[in-house]
Motif scaffolding. Structure first.
Motif, PDB file in Angstrom:
ATOM      1  N   UNK A 186       0.719  -1.074   0.056  1.00 51.53           N
ATOM      2  CA  UNK A 186       0.097   0.053   0.005  1.00 51.53           C
ATOM      3  C   UNK A 186       0.830   1.210  -0.002  1.00 51.53           C
ATOM      4  N   UNK A 187       1.862   0.997   0.184  1.00 52.56           N
ATOM      5  CA  UNK A 187       3.020   2.295   0.077  1.00 52.56           C
ATOM      6  C   UNK A 187       3.788   2.525  -1.263  1.00 52.56           C
ATOM      7  N   UNK A 188       3.182   1.715  -2.078  1.00 50.95           N
ATOM      8  CA  UNK A 188       3.673   1.736  -3.436  1.00 50.95           C
ATOM      9  C   UNK A 188       5.084   1.173  -3.739  1.00 50.95           C
ATOM     10  N   UNK A 189       5.641   0.447  -2.597  1.00 47.21           N
ATOM     11  CA  UNK A 189       6.740  -0.362  -2.875  1.00 47.21           C
ATOM     12  C   UNK A 189       6.896  -1.808  -3.246  1.00 47.21           C
ATOM     13  N   UNK A 190       7.923  -2.183  -3.805  1.00 47.71           N
ATOM     14  CA  UNK A 190       7.735  -3.698  -4.275  1.00 47.71           C
ATOM     15  C   UNK A 190       8.511  -4.468  -3.044  1.00 47.71           C
ATOM     16  N   UNK A 191       7.701  -5.429  -2.845  1.00 51.80           N
ATOM     17  CA  UNK A 191       8.218  -6.189  -1.761  1.00 51.80           C
ATOM     18  C   UNK A 191       8.441  -7.918  -2.559  1.00 51.80           C
ATOM     19  N   UNK A 192       9.509  -8.539  -2.036  1.00 47.95           N
ATOM     20  CA  UNK A 192       9.764  -9.681  -2.356  1.00 47.95           C
ATOM     21  C   UNK A 192      10.268 -10.733  -1.291  1.00 47.95           C
ATOM     22  N   UNK A 193       9.572 -11.951  -1.599  1.00 50.92           N
ATOM     23  CA  UNK A 193       9.980 -13.058  -0.708  1.00 50.92           C
ATOM     24  C   UNK A 193      10.854 -13.866  -1.128  1.00 50.92           C
ATOM     25  N   UNK A 194      11.947 -14.102  -0.503  1.00 49.06           N
ATOM     26  CA  UNK A 194      12.871 -15.073  -1.019  1.00 49.06           C
ATOM     27  C   UNK A 194      13.086 -16.250  -0.249  1.00 49.06           C
ATOM     28  N   UNK A 195      13.770 -17.210  -0.479  1.00 48.44           N
ATOM     29  CA  UNK A 195      14.053 -18.625   0.116  1.00 48.44           C
ATOM     30  C   UNK A 195      15.407 -18.486   0.544  1.00 48.44           C
ATOM     31  N   UNK A 196      15.614 -19.499   1.362  1.00 45.44           N
ATOM     32  CA  UNK A 196      17.246 -19.584   1.691  1.00 45.44           C
ATOM     33  C   UNK A 196      18.008 -20.538   0.921  1.00 45.44           C
ATOM     34  N   UNK A 197      17.644 -21.130  -0.257  1.00 45.13           N
ATOM     35  CA  UNK A 197      18.140 -21.660  -1.341  1.00 45.13           C
ATOM     36  C   UNK A 197      18.807 -22.844  -0.878  1.00 45.13           C
ATOM     37  N   UNK A 198      18.428 -23.454   0.435  1.00 45.49           N
ATOM     38  CA  UNK A 198      19.210 -24.299   0.910  1.00 45.49           C
ATOM     39  C   UNK A 198      20.342 -24.397   1.981  1.00 45.49           C
ATOM     40  N   UNK A 199      20.668 -23.004   1.987  1.00 47.38           N
ATOM     41  CA  UNK A 199      21.772 -22.510   2.823  1.00 47.38           C
ATOM     42  C   UNK A 199      21.330 -21.900   3.995  1.00 47.38           C
ATOM     43  N   UNK A 200      21.055 -22.527   4.948  1.00 49.15           N
ATOM     44  CA  UNK A 200      20.256 -21.976   6.142  1.00 49.15           C
ATOM     45  C   UNK A 200      20.847 -20.875   6.823  1.00 49.15           C
TER      46      UNK A 200
END
Length: 379
Positions: A186-200
Motif C-alpha cells: 500500500x506504500x507503492x513499494x515492491x516487496x519480494x519474498x525469498x528463500x534460503x536456497x538450501x543454505x540455512x
C-alpha cells in the motif's frame, strides 16, 4: 559453499543492478492448526503506511466459494497471478516462461509476453508477477524468475520488443527454496519474498538477500525507511511464498516450514522470524512468533490474499484453501481436496477470489484438464 562462490549475493551486485535501472515442506504430520500458537502474543496491527494497494483498497466482499467459474484450463504450472484494472489477469507459467492473459467468461488464454532467460529446474522458473498501482499509466509488469546463475527481478511492458530491465539480482537459486512471491504494498513499494536456497545460515545474515522479505522502490533500489538503508525488510525466513496486506496496512507473509510447522507471520520492519534457529514458535525473545501455524501435511502454504477481515491462504500439499479470521478465531479449511494442489490466490477489486491449481508440477499425479484458474465471485 565458499565465500567466493557467494559473492554475487551481496548487496554490491544487487544494488548495482538497481542503479542501472535496468525440500519444501514435505514431511508428514498430523497436528491441528494452532491459533495463536502457544506463547504467541495476540494479533497486533503492523505499521500502517500511506498510499493505496494495487487494487485501491482491500475488497470488503465475501467470495462465494460454492460457485466457481473456470477461467482457463490446460495451463503449465501457473505460478504468478496479477489482476488488471480491466477485469482480466496475467498468469505466469513456471516451466515455459510464458505470461498469459486470461479473462472471465471464457476464451482461450493469450500469450502476451515470454520472459527470456528463464531456467526451470525443481521449484525454479518463472515465479511471481506484480503490477504497480500506476500500471495503467506506466505499463510496467514485474516478474521474479530463476535465471542461469541466480534468481532476479525484472520489469517490462507487454507487447514491447525491448529486453526486460533487471532491477534486482544476486538472489541465490537452488532446486528448492527459491521464494518468488512479489507484490506492491500500500506504500507503492515492491516487496519480494525469498528463500534460503538450501543454505540455512543465509536467512540470518543481514547482508544476504536470501531468506528475507525485501522492500524495494519500483526501480529496484532499497526503499526509503528500510532498516539500515538496506533492501532487507525482515529476516529469518525459510521460504516465503505469500504476501498480503489488510486494510489498516498490516503486512502478512506465508512461508513453508521444514518438518513440523508452516507459518503465517505478521511482518514488522527489521524483525527476525527465527529460521533456522526456530521452526514455528519459541520462547526466544530475539524472534517473532507466527500468528498461525499448521502441520506441513495440512498446508505447504503458497499464495495469500485478503478480503475484508479474512486472510485466504492456498495450500499445496494440504489441497485446501485456508481462511484465517484476522479479528481472531481459529482458521477454517475450504475446498478440501476438491481441486488438488492450490498455488496462488488473489482477490480482485470486485471481491472475486481467483485461484490457481498446481497439479502438474511433478508433486503428484496430473489431473485431466489441469492446471486451471478458478474465479469465485463475491456474494
Amino acid at each position: 559453499m565458499s565465500a567466493g562462490t557467494r559473492v554475487h549475493r551481496r548487496w554490491a551486485l544487487a544494488v548495482a543492478a538497481a542503479g542501472t535501472a535496468l525440500v519444501a515442506a514435505c514431511s508428514d504430520g498430523g497436528m491441528p492448526p494452532t491459533y495463536p500458537p502457544p506463547g504467541s502474543p495476540p494479533p497486533v496491527s503492523g505499521t500502517p503506511v500511506p498510499g493505496r494497494s494495487p487494487a485501491g483498497s482491500v475488497p470488503s466482499g465475501v467470495p462465494d466459494l460454492s460457485a466457481p467459474e473456470t477461467v482457463a484450463t490446460g495451463l503449465d504450472v501457473p505460478w504468478g497471478l496479477a489482476l488488471l484494472s480491466d477485469g482480466s489477469a496475467l498468469v505466469a507459467e513456471r516451466n515455459s516462461g510464458r505470461i498469459l492473459q486470461v479473462r472471465p467468461g471464457g476464451g482461450a488464454p493469450r500469450e502476451v509476453y515470454r520472459v527470456p532467460g528463464v531456467v526451470h529446474a525443481g521449484e525454479g522458473g518463472l515465479l511471481g508477477l506484480a503490477v504497480a498501482a500506476d500500471h495503467d499509466r506506466t505499463g510496467w509488469v514485474y516478474a521474479y524468475f530463476t535465471a542461469e546463475h541466480d534468481n532476479r527481478i525484472v520489469r517490462f511492458r507487454l507487447g514491447g520488443t525491448a529486453a526486460p530491465e533487471v532491477i534486482f539480482q544476486g538472489i541465490d537459486k537452488a532446486g528448492f527454496h527459491d521464494g518468488g512471491r512479489i507484490a506492491f504494498g500500500p506504500d507503492g513499494m515492491l516487496y519480494a519474498g525469498t528463500g534460503d536456497a538450501g543454505d540455512r545460515p543465509s536467512a540470518q545474515d543481514p547482508d544476504d538477500p536470501n531468506g528475507k522479505i525485501l522492500r524495494l522502490t519500483p526501480d529496484g533500489a532499497p526503499a526509503p525507511g528500510n532498516p539500515g538503508g538496506k533492501p532487507v525488510w525482515s529476516l529469518g525466513h525459510r521460504n516465503v511464498q505469500g504476501l498480503a496486506w489488510s486494510a489498516d496496512g498490516t503486512m502478512y507473509a506465508i512461508e513453508f516450514g521444514q518438518n513440523r510447522f508452516d507459518e503465517v507471520n505478521v511482518i514488522r520492519p527489521g524483525a527476525n522470524y527465527g529460521w533456522p534457529e526456530v521452526e514455528g514458535t519459541s520462547n526466544d525473545s530475539r524472534f517473532v512468533n507466527p500468528l498461525v501455524t499448521w502441520s506441513t501435511v495440512e498446508a505447504s502454504p503458497s499464495g495469500a490474499a485478503i478480503a475484508g477481515d479474512t486472510l485466504y491462504v492456498a495450500a499445496l500439499r494440504g489441497q485446501r484453501l485456508w481462511t484465517v479470521p484476522l479479528r481472531g478465531g481459529p482458521p477454517g479449511a475450504e475446498l478440501v481436496g476438491r481441486y488438488g494442489r492450490l498455488r496462488t490466490v488473489a482477490v480482485a477489486p470486485d471481491g472475486a477470489l481467483w485461484l490457481t491449481t498446481s497439479n502438474r508440477d511433478g508433486r503428484g499425479d496430473p489431473r485431466p484438464g489441469d492446471d486451471r484458474i478458478l474465479r469465485f465471485p463475491a456474494r
